[in-house]
Motif scaffolding. Structure first.
Motif, PDB file in Angstrom:
ATOM      1  N   PRO A  48       0.767  -1.217   0.085  1.00 52.58           N
ATOM      2  CA  PRO A  48       0.017  -0.046   0.244  1.00 52.58           C
ATOM      3  C   PRO A  48       0.992   1.256  -0.055  1.00 52.58           C
ATOM      4  O   PRO A  48       2.121   1.288   0.330  1.00 52.58           O
TER       5      PRO A  48
ATOM      6  N   ASP B  63       3.460   3.107   2.861  1.00 51.09           N
ATOM      7  CA  ASP B  63       3.562   2.160   4.006  1.00 51.09           C
ATOM      8  C   ASP B  63       5.158   2.146   4.276  1.00 51.09           C
ATOM      9  O   ASP B  63       6.131   1.965   3.461  1.00 51.09           O
TER      10      ASP B  63
ATOM     11  N   ASP C  99      -6.539  -2.578  13.667  1.00 52.78           N
ATOM     12  CA  ASP C  99      -6.380  -2.621  12.328  1.00 52.78           C
ATOM     13  C   ASP C  99      -5.888  -3.819  11.714  1.00 52.78           C
ATOM     14  O   ASP C  99      -6.182  -4.248  10.601  1.00 52.78           O
TER      15      ASP C  99
ATOM     16  N   ARG D 171      -7.602  -6.068   8.672  1.00 53.42           N
ATOM     17  CA  ARG D 171      -6.897  -6.487   7.494  1.00 53.42           C
ATOM     18  C   ARG D 171      -7.078  -7.997   7.582  1.00 53.42           C
ATOM     19  O   ARG D 171      -7.242  -8.567   6.469  1.00 53.42           O
TER      20      ARG D 171
ATOM     21  N   ASP E 176      -8.597  -2.613   3.947  1.00 49.67           N
ATOM     22  CA  ASP E 176      -7.270  -1.940   3.806  1.00 49.67           C
ATOM     23  C   ASP E 176      -6.505  -1.431   4.838  1.00 49.67           C
ATOM     24  O   ASP E 176      -7.415  -1.304   6.048  1.00 49.67           O
ATOM     25  N   ALA E 177      -5.356  -1.223   4.756  1.00 52.76           N
ATOM     26  CA  ALA E 177      -4.443  -0.730   6.031  1.00 52.76           C
ATOM     27  C   ALA E 177      -4.980   0.357   6.343  1.00 52.76           C
ATOM     28  O   ALA E 177      -5.347   1.459   5.673  1.00 52.76           O
ATOM     29  N   HIS E 178      -5.164   0.681   7.767  1.00 55.72           N
ATOM     30  CA  HIS E 178      -5.774   1.999   8.410  1.00 55.72           C
ATOM     31  C   HIS E 178      -4.570   2.983   8.070  1.00 55.72           C
ATOM     32  O   HIS E 178      -3.364   2.561   8.036  1.00 55.72           O
ATOM     33  N   ARG E 179      -5.106   4.293   7.873  1.00 56.67           N
ATOM     34  CA  ARG E 179      -4.000   5.216   7.755  1.00 56.67           C
ATOM     35  C   ARG E 179      -4.277   6.366   8.684  1.00 56.67           C
ATOM     36  O   ARG E 179      -5.196   6.732   9.000  1.00 56.67           O
TER      37      ARG E 179
ATOM     38  N   THR F 225       0.438   4.504   6.609  1.00 54.69           N
ATOM     39  CA  THR F 225      -0.301   3.552   7.264  1.00 54.69           C
ATOM     40  C   THR F 225      -0.158   3.394   8.758  1.00 54.69           C
ATOM     41  O   THR F 225       1.154   3.731   9.442  1.00 54.69           O
TER      42      THR F 225
ATOM     43  N   ARG G  99       0.067   0.814  10.674  1.00 57.45           N
ATOM     44  CA  ARG G  99       1.059  -0.296  10.667  1.00 57.45           C
ATOM     45  C   ARG G  99       2.737   0.345  11.024  1.00 57.45           C
ATOM     46  O   ARG G  99       3.508  -0.201  11.338  1.00 57.45           O
ATOM     47  N   SER G 100       2.827   1.167  10.157  1.00 60.02           N
ATOM     48  CA  SER G 100       4.070   1.851   9.981  1.00 60.02           C
ATOM     49  C   SER G 100       4.562   2.505  11.347  1.00 60.02           C
ATOM     50  O   SER G 100       5.742   2.181  11.613  1.00 60.02           O
TER      51      SER G 100
END
Length: 308
Positions: free
Chosen positions: A78, A81, A167, A171, A176-179, A219, A221-222
């Motif tokens: 994505p 990310d 998140d 997924r 989609d990955a949360h931002r 993202t 998760r970053s």
């Protein structure tokens, strides 16, 4: 003296490509040393670092400035990310690509990383013997330590962990990955940074072509990966590669005290440059000190004057 600027696409793992600019003087007649330059967490190549690359090129280096995977014009999904170890692996391939470029002396490669990529620079300089000089500007030292300082209350830390789990659960079910926003000064709006100086960085360094692909979010998760990233453990493995660290004395993004403590753990040869400013002022208010200091470090250790 004239600089030429070439657009390159550097192939990396997974069939992706990194967009890069290669800058060099037109009067170079022999293979020149090179410096590879990369930006930090959520940054774009031209958002403050183009002037560093230009300064290095003017001094006689071949300079390459790339956007990380999924940023700017580089491919990857994505979008926005950030995986620190993926960025490090990609950067190794940039070094290999640079060594093979016509007009580059492959045995004289320097590395400049700022902020998050300053942490990457520590890892690469401590693990890749091809690097002959390194500059780590306002580097990430400990993602865990920075997260504790940025989220000082147990309630705030707990809320972020709950967002990470939510998140991941979403997924797993195909979402989609949360931002979230990179920067916001609103305490009620979740964002990576709260430093108000970061909000106007893109206004001070407009990059319209790349900004078309950038919505100022990364993202979620970053941030989780950033909390788990502690590049400072590599700093005592860099010697005997010459290390310059550039540290802002009012830095709350990559806290000043963690940077200074890490520098003490580094072996020789090493040098410390400090400036009386915050994290983001390295790129503008204090560019003369930061950019000039980095350029002089590479000149000292990579000797570009011998190449033209």
């Amino acid at each position: 003296m004239t600089l030429e600027r070439e657009e390159h696409w550097i192939p990396v793992d997974g069939g992706e490509s990194l967009h890069a600019w290669v800058l060099r003087r037109t009067d170079l007649t022999q293979p020149a040393p090179a410096v590879t330059v990369a930006h930090g967490f959520g940054g774009l190549a031209e958002g403050g670092l183009l002037r560093y690359a230009e300064s290095f090129a003017e001094a006689g280096f071949v300079a390459v400035l790339h956007d990380h995977r999924s940023f700017g014009l580089s491919t990857g999904w994505p979008r926005q990310d950030i995986d620190p170890w993926q960025q490090i692996h990609d950067w190794r391939l940039v070094i290999t690509y640079l060594q093979d470029l016509p007009g580059v002396d492959p045995d004289r490669i320097g590395l400049f990383g700022s902020s998050y990529a300053g942490g990457h620079a520590l890892v690469l300089a401590g693990s890749d013997p091809r690097i002959k000089a390194v500059v780590a500007q306002i580097p990430t030292i400990s993602g865990y330590e920075q997260s504790k300082r940025r989220l000082p209350t147990p309630e705030a830390r707990k809320a972020f962990q709950e967002r990470f789990v939510a998140d991941e659960r979403a997924r797993l079910h195909g979402a989609d990955a949360h931002r979230l926003l990179l920067v916001s000064d609103d305490p009620d709006v979740p964002s990576v940074f709260k430093d108000p100086r970061g909000i106007g960085l893109e206004d001070r360094f407009p990059v319209e072509g790349e900004m078309l692909h950038f919505d100022h979010k990364v993202t979620l998760r970053s941030s989780l990966k950033a909390q788990m990233y502690d590049p400072g453990v590599w700093i005592d493995r860099i010697s005997p590669t010459p290390l310059l660290m550039i540290v802002g004395l009012q830095d709350v993004v990559t806290p000043t005290d963690t940077q200074l403590a890490a520098f003490e753990q580094a072996g020789e040869p090493k040098k410390l440059i400090t400036y009386d400013g915050d994290h983001f002022s390295a790129y503008d208010d204090h560019f003369k000190e930061t950019g000039g200091g980095a350029r002089d470090w590479f000149v000292q250790h990579l000797a570009p004057t011998a190449t033209h």
